[in-house]
Write an enzyme that holds these catalytic residues in place. Structure first.
Site, PDB file in Angstrom:
ATOM      1  N   GLY A 172      -7.077  10.947  -1.951  1.00 27.08           N
ATOM      2  CA  GLY A 172      -5.683  11.198  -1.591  1.00 27.08           C
ATOM      3  C   GLY A 172      -5.599  12.007  -0.309  1.00 27.08           C
ATOM      4  N   GLY A 173      -4.593  12.853  -0.249  1.00 26.02           N
ATOM      5  CA  GLY A 173      -4.371  13.662   0.941  1.00 26.02           C
ATOM      6  C   GLY A 173      -5.505  14.629   1.217  1.00 26.02           C
ATOM      7  N   GLY A 407     -17.599  -1.583  34.973  1.00 29.09           N
ATOM      8  CA  GLY A 407     -16.825  -0.404  34.586  1.00 29.09           C
ATOM      9  C   GLY A 407     -17.667   0.583  33.809  1.00 29.09           C
ATOM     10  N   ALA A 408     -18.688   0.055  33.126  1.00 24.77           N
ATOM     11  CA  ALA A 408     -19.536   0.934  32.323  1.00 24.77           C
ATOM     12  C   ALA A 408     -20.263   1.939  33.213  1.00 24.77           C
ATOM     13  CB  ALA A 408     -20.512   0.111  31.503  1.00 24.77           C
TER      14      ALA A 408
END
Ligand code: HXC
Length: 513
Positions: A172-173, A407-408
């Site tokens: 859960g939370g 771009g790398a």
């Protein structure tokens, strides 16, 4: 018995009761499940005899569901402070033997107390999670307790290291506090994390999945990337957290701790001259390079099972802790994809927040092409890594061992985005793309002429796929022999140790999320 003796006796009895948590039967159950109790875990984690417990006699204040008749001293969490290698640490350990370690208002207040103290004193917080989540009998008071903890996790982020171990259920939370902390350690086959469990999933989506498949240690360490470390059992988990802490400063105003090393800083390693294969399409194991250049072969790898095309982790060089980010040519050719980008980006930001210099080892053919990557948002995820390296103001040392394409090249801590020293091996290939791809585009009209194309590829290789063009421009500071890597990087780390750089003042940047 005198009145005084009576008081001490009563105190002793209360201590005994508190230390028994939910009682021997539940402790035995915990042991039978292969788990340690909260107190045993703290004993293993901290230097012997250093733990000081706070709020040992706190109890919950709930009266609904007959809770006023069921109280346990400590109320399901053991909290306080102690030492690791002589350094102050704050710790809380949820005690599953008391209401399943569930979070009550009183229980949350204990955790909050150590979190607040840790911020005031500038020391790390280690949370040992083993809990059934919100105390069901309490409702909104418990939810408020969680939110109070989340808020402090966020305020502490980047100020003090926050480490979470998940050693049992975390559902859960309850998962969101660990999620905000810097590193999550999980124990194999004995811990799980999920927002909604198998039963809810079955009802809503009709999927059938076990707890282990849904949120076990290997799921989060290899598939989701939620967790960063795994251990075989509680004992190993505590030892690994001790080791992790040895690389980290206590807060963002301190430098990470130096460790005297007998490993020669000028050590050369001739076998490294043979590591990079002559054929650029042949893989090699980047971990061999890492192990060869760091102090005493000691590499503390983070997320070893996730996005194995990039390697991240801590080591020391010349006694100084460093964060290593390295492409792994032995896995998917070391390509940058969504998972590799986000894995490395978060690590870079952690190192930057805590003054840990970055050593980047680069051999990357580029970003992974394909619709899965584009639809998944490789643009924004790749940008995270670029952003993280660019905003990092710690010393940044980069070595290009082989490929630095497209771009790398820019993204992997290039000179242009603020690296301080950029090395390359003579085997480096720094270009917009690989020779075959480049020639296919430049000479599209002549593709049928195989002889011409082969020559053009060779030409491109000689002129562009080398470190010399970048070195001519000053984008590479020095071309080095592989055998000298350790010495050269340590020299650069020494040279940059007093680096002082500040980014423009702002509330915060807007990293692409
Ligand atoms: C109160 C709890 C509890 C809880 C367990 N216990 N969870 N008490 N609140 N949340 C108690 C049990 O009653 C039991 O008490 C003891 O802890 C041990 O639990 P068992 O069920 O016997 O253990 P086990 O079989 O190992 O199962 C563990 C478990 C299960 C899977 C965690 O207990 C369970 O499903 N618990 C509820 C989980 C849950 O739904 N939590 C709320 C999530 S929502 P006795 O006296 O018999 O020893 C949430 C919202 C937070 O957390 C939102 C924040 C944003």
């Amino acid at each position: 018995m005198s009145l005084l003796e009576d008081k001490y006796k009563q105190f002793e009895e209360k201590n005994k009761v508190a230390e028994l948590g939910g009682g021997q039967v539940r402790i035995d159950k915990q042991h039978a499940a292969g788990r340690k109790t909260a107190r045993e875990r703290i004993e293993l984690l901290l230097d012997p005899g250093s733990f000081v417990e706070l709020d040992k006699f706190v109890t919950h204040r709930s009266t609904d569901f007959g809770m006023d008749k069921t109280k346990f001293l400590g109320d399901g969490v053991v909290s306080g402070y102690g030492k690791i290698d002589g350094r102050l640490m704050y710790v809380f350990a949820q005690d599953f033997t008391v209401f399943g370690g569930s979070l009550s208002r009183a229980n949350a207040d204990k955790i909050i107390k150590v979190m607040d103290l840790a911020m005031k004193m500038g020391a790390p917080v280690i949370g040992l999670n083993d809990s059934g989540g919100a105390r069901i009998q309490e409702g909104v008071e418990s939810l408020a307790g969680y939110a109070d903890i989340f808020y402090r996790n966020v305020m502490s982020s980047g100020v003090i290291p926050q480490i979470s171990a998940v050693l049992g259920p975390c559902a859960g939370g309850a998962v969101y506090s660990p999620a905000i902390t810097d590193f999550i350690m999980m124990v194999k086959e004995n811990s799980y994390m999920f927002v909604t469990g198998p039963d809810v999933i079955k009802t809503v989506t009709h999927e059938e999945v076990t707890q282990e498949e849904l949120g076990g240690a290997m799921t989060h360490n290899s598939k989701s990337g939620v967790a960063h470390l795994t251990a075989d059992d509680d004992e190993q988990a505590m030892m690994m957290i001790r080791e992790l802490m040895s690389f980290l400063p206590s807060n963002n105003m301190e430098d990470p701790p130096m460790k005297v090393s007998s490993d020669d800083i000028n050590r050369i390693d001739k076998k490294l001259n043979e590591l990079i294969p002559a054929d650029p399409n042949k893989p090699y194991d980047m971990k061999e390079l890492i192990h060869a250049i760091i102090d005493e072969n000691h590499f503390f790898e983070i997320m070893p099972y996730y996005a194995e095309n990039i390697i991240i982790g801590f080591a020391r060089m010349g006694g100084r802790p460093v964060g290593i980010v390295a492409n792994q040519p032995a896995y998917l050719a070391g390509v940058l994809d969504i998972n590799a980008s986000t894995k490395a980006a978060r690590f870079v930001r952690f190192c930057d927040a805590f003054n840990i210099p970055l050593v980047t080892l680069e051999d990357v053919p580029g970003f992974l092409p394909g619709t899965a990557q584009e639809f998944g948002g490789i643009i924004k995820h790749g940008a995270k890594l670029l952003y993280a390296f660019a905003e990092a103001t710690v010393p940044k040392i980069t070595l290009i061992t082989r490929k630095a394409y497209g771009g790398a090249y820019d993204v992997m801590s290039s000179k242009h985005i603020g690296a301080d020293i950029n090395f390359a091996y003579p085997t480096a290939e720094i270009a917009v793309m690989g020779p075959a791809g480049a020639v296919n585009i430049i000479h599209r009209a002549k593709l049928a002429d195989q002889e011409f194309i082969a020559e053009a590829v060779e030409d491109y290789k000689n002129n562009f796929a080398s470190p010399y063009k970048a070195a001519q421009m000053g984008y590479i500071d020095e071309i080095i022999y592989p055998q000298d890597t350790r010495k050269k990087i340590i020299q650069a780390l020494e040279m940059t140790q007093n680096k002082s750089k500040n980014n423009p003042a702002k509330k915060h940047g807007n990293i692409p999320l």
